[in-house]
Design an enzyme around this catalytic site. Structure first.
Site, PDB file in Angstrom:
ATOM      1  N   LYS A  14      28.968  46.954  35.643  1.00  0.00           N
ATOM      2  CA  LYS A  14      27.658  46.606  36.236  1.00  0.00           C
ATOM      3  C   LYS A  14      27.632  46.992  37.717  1.00  0.00           C
ATOM      4  O   LYS A  14      26.705  47.662  38.180  1.00  0.00           O
ATOM      5  CB  LYS A  14      27.373  45.099  36.050  1.00  0.00           C
ATOM      6  CG  LYS A  14      27.380  44.659  34.587  1.00  0.00           C
ATOM      7  CD  LYS A  14      27.066  43.189  34.415  1.00  0.00           C
ATOM      8  CE  LYS A  14      28.101  42.241  34.983  1.00  0.00           C
ATOM      9  NZ  LYS A  14      29.422  42.281  34.277  1.00  0.00           N
ATOM     10  N   ARG A  89      22.898  34.533  33.267  1.00  0.00           N
ATOM     11  CA  ARG A  89      24.092  34.453  32.415  1.00  0.00           C
ATOM     12  C   ARG A  89      23.998  33.332  31.402  1.00  0.00           C
ATOM     13  O   ARG A  89      24.936  33.145  30.629  1.00  0.00           O
ATOM     14  CB  ARG A  89      25.304  34.182  33.309  1.00  0.00           C
ATOM     15  CG  ARG A  89      26.132  35.407  33.602  1.00  0.00           C
ATOM     16  CD  ARG A  89      27.123  34.979  34.653  1.00  0.00           C
ATOM     17  NE  ARG A  89      28.377  35.630  34.584  1.00  0.00           N
ATOM     18  CZ  ARG A  89      28.749  36.565  35.443  1.00  0.00           C
ATOM     19  NH1 ARG A  89      27.927  37.011  36.351  1.00  0.00           N
ATOM     20  NH2 ARG A  89      29.960  37.055  35.382  1.00  0.00           N
ATOM     21  N   ARG A 151      40.511  41.182  43.499  1.00  0.00           N
ATOM     22  CA  ARG A 151      39.858  39.873  43.383  1.00  0.00           C
ATOM     23  C   ARG A 151      40.814  38.843  42.796  1.00  0.00           C
ATOM     24  O   ARG A 151      41.589  39.155  41.912  1.00  0.00           O
ATOM     25  CB  ARG A 151      38.607  39.995  42.500  1.00  0.00           C
ATOM     26  CG  ARG A 151      37.354  40.252  43.286  1.00  0.00           C
ATOM     27  CD  ARG A 151      36.186  40.630  42.439  1.00  0.00           C
ATOM     28  NE  ARG A 151      35.901  39.755  41.321  1.00  0.00           N
ATOM     29  CZ  ARG A 151      34.860  39.933  40.490  1.00  0.00           C
ATOM     30  NH1 ARG A 151      34.025  40.938  40.682  1.00  0.00           N
ATOM     31  NH2 ARG A 151      34.653  39.115  39.485  1.00  0.00           N
ATOM     32  N   ARG A 162      36.978  34.394  31.261  1.00  0.00           N
ATOM     33  CA  ARG A 162      35.667  34.986  31.587  1.00  0.00           C
ATOM     34  C   ARG A 162      35.040  35.605  30.344  1.00  0.00           C
ATOM     35  O   ARG A 162      33.831  35.512  30.129  1.00  0.00           O
ATOM     36  CB  ARG A 162      35.823  36.021  32.714  1.00  0.00           C
ATOM     37  CG  ARG A 162      36.074  35.355  34.063  1.00  0.00           C
ATOM     38  CD  ARG A 162      36.718  36.281  35.070  1.00  0.00           C
ATOM     39  NE  ARG A 162      35.907  37.423  35.440  1.00  0.00           N
ATOM     40  CZ  ARG A 162      36.374  38.464  36.132  1.00  0.00           C
ATOM     41  NH1 ARG A 162      37.632  38.485  36.537  1.00  0.00           N
ATOM     42  NH2 ARG A 162      35.566  39.441  36.441  1.00  0.00           N
TER      43      ARG A 162
HETATM   44  P1  AP5 Z   1      32.833  46.895  37.722  1.00  0.00           P
HETATM   45  O1  AP5 Z   1      31.727  47.841  37.942  1.00  0.00           O
HETATM   46  O2  AP5 Z   1      33.418  46.204  38.907  1.00  0.00           O
HETATM   47  O3  AP5 Z   1      32.455  45.845  36.557  1.00  0.00           O
HETATM   48  P2  AP5 Z   1      31.426  44.624  36.545  1.00  0.00           P
HETATM   49  O4  AP5 Z   1      30.696  44.699  35.254  1.00  0.00           O
HETATM   50  O5  AP5 Z   1      30.608  44.600  37.805  1.00  0.00           O
HETATM   51  O6  AP5 Z   1      32.480  43.452  36.484  1.00  0.00           O
HETATM   52  P3  AP5 Z   1      32.613  42.049  37.236  1.00  0.00           P
HETATM   53  O7  AP5 Z   1      34.025  41.591  36.955  1.00  0.00           O
HETATM   54  O8  AP5 Z   1      32.215  42.129  38.667  1.00  0.00           O
HETATM   55  O9  AP5 Z   1      31.655  41.193  36.426  1.00  0.00           O
HETATM   56  P4  AP5 Z   1      31.708  39.698  36.236  1.00  0.00           P
HETATM   57  O10 AP5 Z   1      30.439  39.520  35.537  1.00  0.00           O
HETATM   58  O11 AP5 Z   1      32.893  39.142  35.570  1.00  0.00           O
HETATM   59  O12 AP5 Z   1      31.910  39.140  37.727  1.00  0.00           O
HETATM   60  P5  AP5 Z   1      30.915  38.537  38.778  1.00  0.00           P
HETATM   61  O13 AP5 Z   1      31.335  38.980  40.114  1.00  0.00           O
HETATM   62  O14 AP5 Z   1      29.498  38.755  38.353  1.00  0.00           O
HETATM   63  O15 AP5 Z   1      34.008  47.691  36.943  1.00  0.00           O
HETATM   64  C1  AP5 Z   1      35.238  47.049  36.614  1.00  0.00           C
HETATM   65  C2  AP5 Z   1      36.386  48.070  36.755  1.00  0.00           C
HETATM   66  O16 AP5 Z   1      36.241  49.062  35.748  1.00  0.00           O
HETATM   67  C3  AP5 Z   1      36.372  48.809  38.111  1.00  0.00           C
HETATM   68  O17 AP5 Z   1      37.698  49.008  38.525  1.00  0.00           O
HETATM   69  C4  AP5 Z   1      35.681  50.160  37.792  1.00  0.00           C
HETATM   70  O18 AP5 Z   1      36.146  51.214  38.632  1.00  0.00           O
HETATM   71  C5  AP5 Z   1      36.086  50.362  36.338  1.00  0.00           C
HETATM   72  N1  AP5 Z   1      35.044  51.047  35.561  1.00  0.00           N
HETATM   73  C6  AP5 Z   1      33.697  50.873  35.632  1.00  0.00           C
HETATM   74  N2  AP5 Z   1      33.080  51.656  34.728  1.00  0.00           N
HETATM   75  C7  AP5 Z   1      34.053  52.325  34.060  1.00  0.00           C
HETATM   76  C8  AP5 Z   1      34.046  53.288  32.993  1.00  0.00           C
HETATM   77  N3  AP5 Z   1      32.889  53.725  32.430  1.00  0.00           N
HETATM   78  N4  AP5 Z   1      35.246  53.751  32.552  1.00  0.00           N
HETATM   79  C9  AP5 Z   1      36.414  53.326  33.112  1.00  0.00           C
HETATM   80  N5  AP5 Z   1      36.486  52.426  34.134  1.00  0.00           N
HETATM   81  C10 AP5 Z   1      35.307  51.935  34.589  1.00  0.00           C
HETATM   82  O19 AP5 Z   1      31.175  36.973  38.611  1.00  0.00           O
HETATM   83  C11 AP5 Z   1      32.403  36.381  39.036  1.00  0.00           C
HETATM   84  C12 AP5 Z   1      32.331  34.885  38.753  1.00  0.00           C
HETATM   85  O20 AP5 Z   1      31.249  34.290  39.514  1.00  0.00           O
HETATM   86  C13 AP5 Z   1      32.058  34.486  37.305  1.00  0.00           C
HETATM   87  O21 AP5 Z   1      33.245  34.439  36.536  1.00  0.00           O
HETATM   88  C14 AP5 Z   1      31.411  33.106  37.484  1.00  0.00           C
HETATM   89  O22 AP5 Z   1      32.384  32.123  37.737  1.00  0.00           O
HETATM   90  C15 AP5 Z   1      30.576  33.281  38.745  1.00  0.00           C
HETATM   91  N6  AP5 Z   1      29.197  33.723  38.489  1.00  0.00           N
HETATM   92  C16 AP5 Z   1      28.612  34.888  38.926  1.00  0.00           C
HETATM   93  N7  AP5 Z   1      27.340  34.952  38.533  1.00  0.00           N
HETATM   94  C17 AP5 Z   1      27.090  33.809  37.830  1.00  0.00           C
HETATM   95  C18 AP5 Z   1      25.941  33.318  37.157  1.00  0.00           C
HETATM   96  N8  AP5 Z   1      24.795  34.015  37.106  1.00  0.00           N
HETATM   97  N9  AP5 Z   1      26.047  32.116  36.525  1.00  0.00           N
HETATM   98  C19 AP5 Z   1      27.202  31.407  36.570  1.00  0.00           C
HETATM   99  N10 AP5 Z   1      28.316  31.825  37.191  1.00  0.00           N
HETATM  100  C20 AP5 Z   1      28.266  33.022  37.823  1.00  0.00           C
END
Ligand code: AP5
Length: 204
Positions: A14, A89, A151, A162
């Site tokens: 994402k 979410r 992270r 997660r």
């Molecule tokens: P990346 O682009 O970083 O993936 P992402 O989908 O953004 O993953 P996140 O881990 O940031 O999502 P998340 O939803 O768990 O975390 P968030 O910060 O929202 O890519 C990942 C890796 O893969 C990178 O190294 C990239 O280079 C690689 N990659 C990308 N595309 C690729 C491809 N096509 N092929 C190969 N490699 C690839 O949330 C963190 C925490 O915050 C949650 O656990 C929760 O506790 C809280 N939180 C956040 N939002 C909410 C909400 N709305 N409600 C409740 N809790 C929340």
């Protein structure tokens, strides 16, 4: 005002795909994960409340997230809509969002669980620019290794929690948005450029 939602499991890509969508649409990215991490690093009450949930890989309570979003959407740059990344979410978050803004498209980046752990554990971020890298799939340029950070929740153990939270609380949103006729599925299990191109085709 109408917004786009980037939807998918942790590590689906994402954040990686958000840049191209922002460039194409002009919408600002609103990542609840980034906002929570920023609150945590500043030591605000919100950050301290969210810390335990994030470190355990659980979702932060809806009330905290919704107040964060309400405040963010009042800002000037959000007046024509935003690109949500990692929000909503839960069904409650989606229903609350529907009361404040129209969602015109939900882009669901689909990646099997088996690929998620390797993506998450190998992720590194440039602490200066926020650029996302991967030790195998998107190596950082040479000379910036001292700026790369990992992270705290990017461990194999936390990513499993997660993923559990995703499947039990977030995945049902796909049906919710499909019923509203706005869900677009993209195969995220391909190289980064191919995924970007598929997403950009949806935005023409
Ligand atoms: P990346 O682009 O970083 O993936 P992402 O989908 O953004 O993953 P996140 O881990 O940031 O999502 P998340 O939803 O768990 O975390 P968030 O910060 O929202 O890519 C990942 C890796 O893969 C990178 O190294 C990239 O280079 C690689 N990659 C990308 N595309 C690729 C491809 N096509 N092929 C190969 N490699 C690839 O949330 C963190 C925490 O915050 C949650 O656990 C929760 O506790 C809280 N939180 C956040 N939002 C909410 C909400 N709305 N409600 C409740 N809790 C929340």
């Amino acid at each position: 005002m109408s917004s786009i939602v980037l939807f998918g499991p942790p590590g689906a890509g994402k954040g990686t795909q958000a840049t191209a969508i922002m460039e194409k649409t002009g919408l600002p990215q609103v990542s609840t994960g980034d906002m929570l991490r920023s609150a945590l690093s500043k030591g605000t009450n919100l950050g301290l409340e969210a810390k335990g949930y994030m470190e355990a890989g659980d979702l932060v309570p809806d009330g905290l997230i919704l107040s964060l979003i309400e405040e963010r959407l009042k800002e000037e740059d959000a007046k024509n809509g935003v690109l949500f990344d990692g929000f909503p979410r839960t069904i409650l978050q989606a229903e609350s969002l529907a009361k404040i803004t129209k969602v015109s498209m939900v882009i669901s980046i689909e990646v099997p669980d088996d690929n998620i752990v390797e993506r998450i554990v190998g992720r590194r971020m440039d602490s200066e620019t926020g650029e996302i890298y991967h030790i195998k799939f998107k190596p950082a340029p040479s000379g910036i290794s001292d700026r790369l950070i990992q992270r705290k929740d990017d461990t194999e153990e936390t990513v499993r929690s997660r993923l559990n939270a995703y499947h039990s609380q977030t995945a049902p949103l796909a049906d919710y948005y499909s019923n509203l006729g706005v869900l677009e599925k993209v195969n995220g299990n391909r190289n980064i450029i191919d995924v970007t191109n598929s997403i950009l085709e949806l935005l023409v």
